[in-house]
Write a protein that holds these residues in place. Sequence first.
Motif, mmCIF file in Angstrom:
data_model
loop_
_atom_site.group_PDB
_atom_site.id
_atom_site.type_symbol
_atom_site.label_atom_id
_atom_site.label_comp_id
_atom_site.label_asym_id
_atom_site.label_seq_id
_atom_site.Cartn_x
_atom_site.Cartn_y
_atom_site.Cartn_z
ATOM 1 N N ALA A 28 0.817 -1.209 0.000
ATOM 2 C CA ALA A 28 0.000 0.000 0.000
ATOM 3 C C ALA A 28 0.851 1.259 0.000
ATOM 4 O O ALA A 28 0.399 2.334 -0.371
ATOM 5 C CB ALA A 28 -0.920 0.000 1.215
ATOM 6 N N ASP A 29 2.085 1.135 0.441
ATOM 7 C CA ASP A 29 3.000 2.274 0.503
ATOM 8 C C ASP A 29 3.961 2.200 -0.675
ATOM 9 O O ASP A 29 4.823 1.326 -0.714
ATOM 10 C CB ASP A 29 3.769 2.244 1.823
ATOM 11 N N PRO A 30 3.857 3.097 -1.667
ATOM 12 C CA PRO A 30 4.746 3.047 -2.841
ATOM 13 C C PRO A 30 6.207 3.102 -2.467
ATOM 14 O O PRO A 30 7.043 2.445 -3.086
ATOM 15 C CB PRO A 30 4.321 4.273 -3.653
ATOM 16 N N ALA A 31 6.555 3.851 -1.447
ATOM 17 C CA ALA A 31 7.961 3.943 -1.047
ATOM 18 C C ALA A 31 8.465 2.612 -0.520
ATOM 19 O O ALA A 31 9.592 2.205 -0.773
ATOM 20 C CB ALA A 31 8.115 5.029 0.018
ATOM 21 N N ALA A 32 7.595 1.894 0.223
ATOM 22 C CA ALA A 32 8.001 0.603 0.776
ATOM 23 C C ALA A 32 8.170 -0.434 -0.314
ATOM 24 O O ALA A 32 8.906 -1.401 -0.158
ATOM 25 C CB ALA A 32 6.964 0.123 1.786
ATOM 26 N N ALA A 33 7.485 -0.251 -1.452
ATOM 27 C CA ALA A 33 7.537 -1.224 -2.524
ATOM 28 C C ALA A 33 8.724 -0.994 -3.453
ATOM 29 O O ALA A 33 9.000 -1.810 -4.314
ATOM 30 C CB ALA A 33 6.247 -1.174 -3.336
ATOM 31 N N GLU A 34 9.431 0.106 -3.271
ATOM 32 C CA GLU A 34 10.538 0.428 -4.163
ATOM 33 C C GLU A 34 11.705 -0.517 -3.926
ATOM 34 O O GLU A 34 12.170 -0.686 -2.794
ATOM 35 C CB GLU A 34 10.978 1.872 -3.935
ATOM 36 N N VAL A 35 12.178 -1.145 -4.965
ATOM 37 C CA VAL A 35 13.279 -2.089 -4.863
ATOM 38 C C VAL A 35 14.590 -1.365 -5.167
ATOM 39 O O VAL A 35 14.689 -0.650 -6.163
ATOM 40 C CB VAL A 35 13.095 -3.255 -5.851
ATOM 41 N N PRO A 36 15.614 -1.542 -4.333
ATOM 42 C CA PRO A 36 16.886 -0.872 -4.578
ATOM 43 C C PRO A 36 17.478 -1.271 -5.925
ATOM 44 O O PRO A 36 17.360 -2.415 -6.356
ATOM 45 C CB PRO A 36 17.771 -1.364 -3.426
ATOM 46 N N ALA A 37 18.108 -0.320 -6.588
ATOM 47 C CA ALA A 37 18.762 -0.612 -7.858
ATOM 48 C C ALA A 37 19.972 -1.501 -7.633
ATOM 49 O O ALA A 37 20.669 -1.390 -6.618
ATOM 50 C CB ALA A 37 19.186 0.690 -8.539
ATOM 51 N N ALA A 38 20.216 -2.412 -8.566
ATOM 52 C CA ALA A 38 21.366 -3.301 -8.463
ATOM 53 C C ALA A 38 22.658 -2.508 -8.626
ATOM 54 O O ALA A 38 22.815 -1.742 -9.581
ATOM 55 C CB ALA A 38 21.276 -4.387 -9.531
ATOM 56 N N VAL A 39 23.562 -2.676 -7.679
ATOM 57 C CA VAL A 39 24.839 -1.952 -7.724
ATOM 58 C C VAL A 39 26.037 -2.891 -7.603
ATOM 59 O O VAL A 39 27.171 -2.443 -7.531
ATOM 60 C CB VAL A 39 24.900 -0.888 -6.606
ATOM 61 N N GLY A 40 25.782 -4.203 -7.562
ATOM 62 C CA GLY A 40 26.883 -5.143 -7.401
ATOM 63 C C GLY A 40 27.406 -5.188 -5.985
ATOM 64 O O GLY A 40 28.603 -5.395 -5.766
ATOM 65 N N GLU A 41 26.514 -5.012 -4.994
ATOM 66 C CA GLU A 41 26.909 -5.014 -3.583
ATOM 67 C C GLU A 41 26.744 -6.413 -2.985
ATOM 68 O O GLU A 41 25.715 -7.053 -3.152
ATOM 69 C CB GLU A 41 26.056 -4.026 -2.798
ATOM 70 N N LYS A 297 15.992 -8.071 2.698
ATOM 71 C CA LYS A 297 14.535 -8.023 2.699
ATOM 72 C C LYS A 297 14.024 -6.988 1.698
ATOM 73 O O LYS A 297 12.916 -7.118 1.167
ATOM 74 C CB LYS A 297 14.014 -7.680 4.091
ATOM 75 N N ALA A 298 14.832 -5.962 1.430
ATOM 76 C CA ALA A 298 14.417 -4.907 0.510
ATOM 77 C C ALA A 298 14.292 -5.398 -0.925
ATOM 78 O O ALA A 298 13.664 -4.742 -1.755
ATOM 79 C CB ALA A 298 15.398 -3.738 0.579
ATOM 80 N N GLY A 299 14.868 -6.556 -1.237
ATOM 81 C CA GLY A 299 14.744 -7.126 -2.576
ATOM 82 C C GLY A 299 15.806 -6.639 -3.541
ATOM 83 O O GLY A 299 16.836 -6.082 -3.152
ATOM 84 N N GLY A 300 15.556 -6.863 -4.826
ATOM 85 C CA GLY A 300 16.512 -6.475 -5.851
ATOM 86 C C GLY A 300 17.717 -7.384 -5.931
ATOM 87 O O GLY A 300 18.764 -6.994 -6.461
ATOM 88 N N ILE A 301 17.612 -8.604 -5.436
ATOM 89 C CA ILE A 301 18.740 -9.541 -5.418
ATOM 90 C C ILE A 301 18.937 -10.144 -6.811
ATOM 91 O O ILE A 301 17.977 -10.535 -7.475
ATOM 92 C CB ILE A 301 18.493 -10.656 -4.379
ATOM 93 N N THR A 302 20.199 -10.233 -7.230
ATOM 94 C CA THR A 302 20.507 -10.754 -8.559
ATOM 95 C C THR A 302 21.265 -12.071 -8.542
ATOM 96 O O THR A 302 21.209 -12.827 -9.508
ATOM 97 C CB THR A 302 21.327 -9.730 -9.359
ATOM 98 N N GLN A 303 22.014 -12.362 -7.463
ATOM 99 C CA GLN A 303 22.743 -13.620 -7.339
ATOM 100 C C GLN A 303 22.676 -14.100 -5.900
ATOM 101 O O GLN A 303 22.567 -13.297 -4.969
ATOM 102 C CB GLN A 303 24.215 -13.460 -7.744
ATOM 103 N N ILE A 304 22.772 -15.428 -5.720
ATOM 104 C CA ILE A 304 22.771 -16.020 -4.384
ATOM 105 C C ILE A 304 23.886 -17.055 -4.280
ATOM 106 O O ILE A 304 24.285 -17.666 -5.267
ATOM 107 C CB ILE A 304 21.417 -16.678 -4.062
#
Length: 315
Positions: A28-41, A297-304
């Motif tokens: 319900a909160d657009p800010a909470a749904a924002e996924v961090p951009a991938a930066v290779g961290e 938890k914020a998401g945006g994961i690209t590798q595990i």
Amino acid sequence: MLRATGLPALAASLVGSLVVFGASPASADPAAAEVPAAVGEVLTWGKDEVSLRVPVPEEAKSGVDAISAGFKHNLALKDGQVIVWGIPELSSRLLMVPVAAWDGVDAIAAGTYHNLALKDGQVIAWGEYSGLTTVPEEAKSGVVAIAANQDYSVALKDTGEVIAWGWNDLGALDVPEEAKSGVDAIAAGLGHVLALKDGKVIAWGWNKHGQTDVPAEALSGVDAIATAGQHNLALKDGKVIAWGWNGYYQTDVPAIAQSGVTAIATGQYHNIVLKDGKVIVWNYNGQGQMDVPAEVKAGGITQIASTYYHSLVLR
């Protein structure tokens, strides 16, 4: 040198069930749904020594291309250079990257007591024991993939042949004829090996818990394989298939991991998979494997990646 052993189940309080993290577009909160951009961290968690005592180095907080988790150390690959960190008590032979792996590296693999890097088709190895760091001639050219575990290494040649070296206590080095051509991917377990050939999983080595008894469902159409301990995962049409030791219910695949999964990894007693940029973890939490940090938890994961008691992700 430690050897593979079966371990009794811990108290039920150490066994988790299922953890799913990642931003939800339905929030319900657009800010909470924002996924961090991938930066290779690189992000890591767990209650073992490497996660608790050793922070991710600054150079691994951006621009990283690949990750690999060892026993009490980790590897990252950034612009062709290997980065390694772990507890200070580890041997300098394990933590000190050889000059040959300072640039031009294409792939990495962390074992328990040794590390591998792949550069221009040649395997580079370093660590605590010469039996693990002495690379055979056939692994010095034409290699396209690498894997490592406690006391052996595996490489995949451009011909599709699997080669293995190190200690052979449990039969991991006894490559079957079927895996000497046409193989597409490899994975190294605790005393056993997986290979993927034309969508079929091939397994050999230690079989105390049925690790090499490939289920019928994994004999065709498989897209990826993963192992680190005494159980295995296969990915087929977005569905996770699991077999082997189930002492902590790690082969009981939850419903959410039976569709839409894009990547798989195993620890010693737990699993981590990726679905829609969300991390799904099950089933053992004795070392905090399911205590996923807020950044993940914020998401945006690209590798595990995962190993004995901790996990790494890349975003």
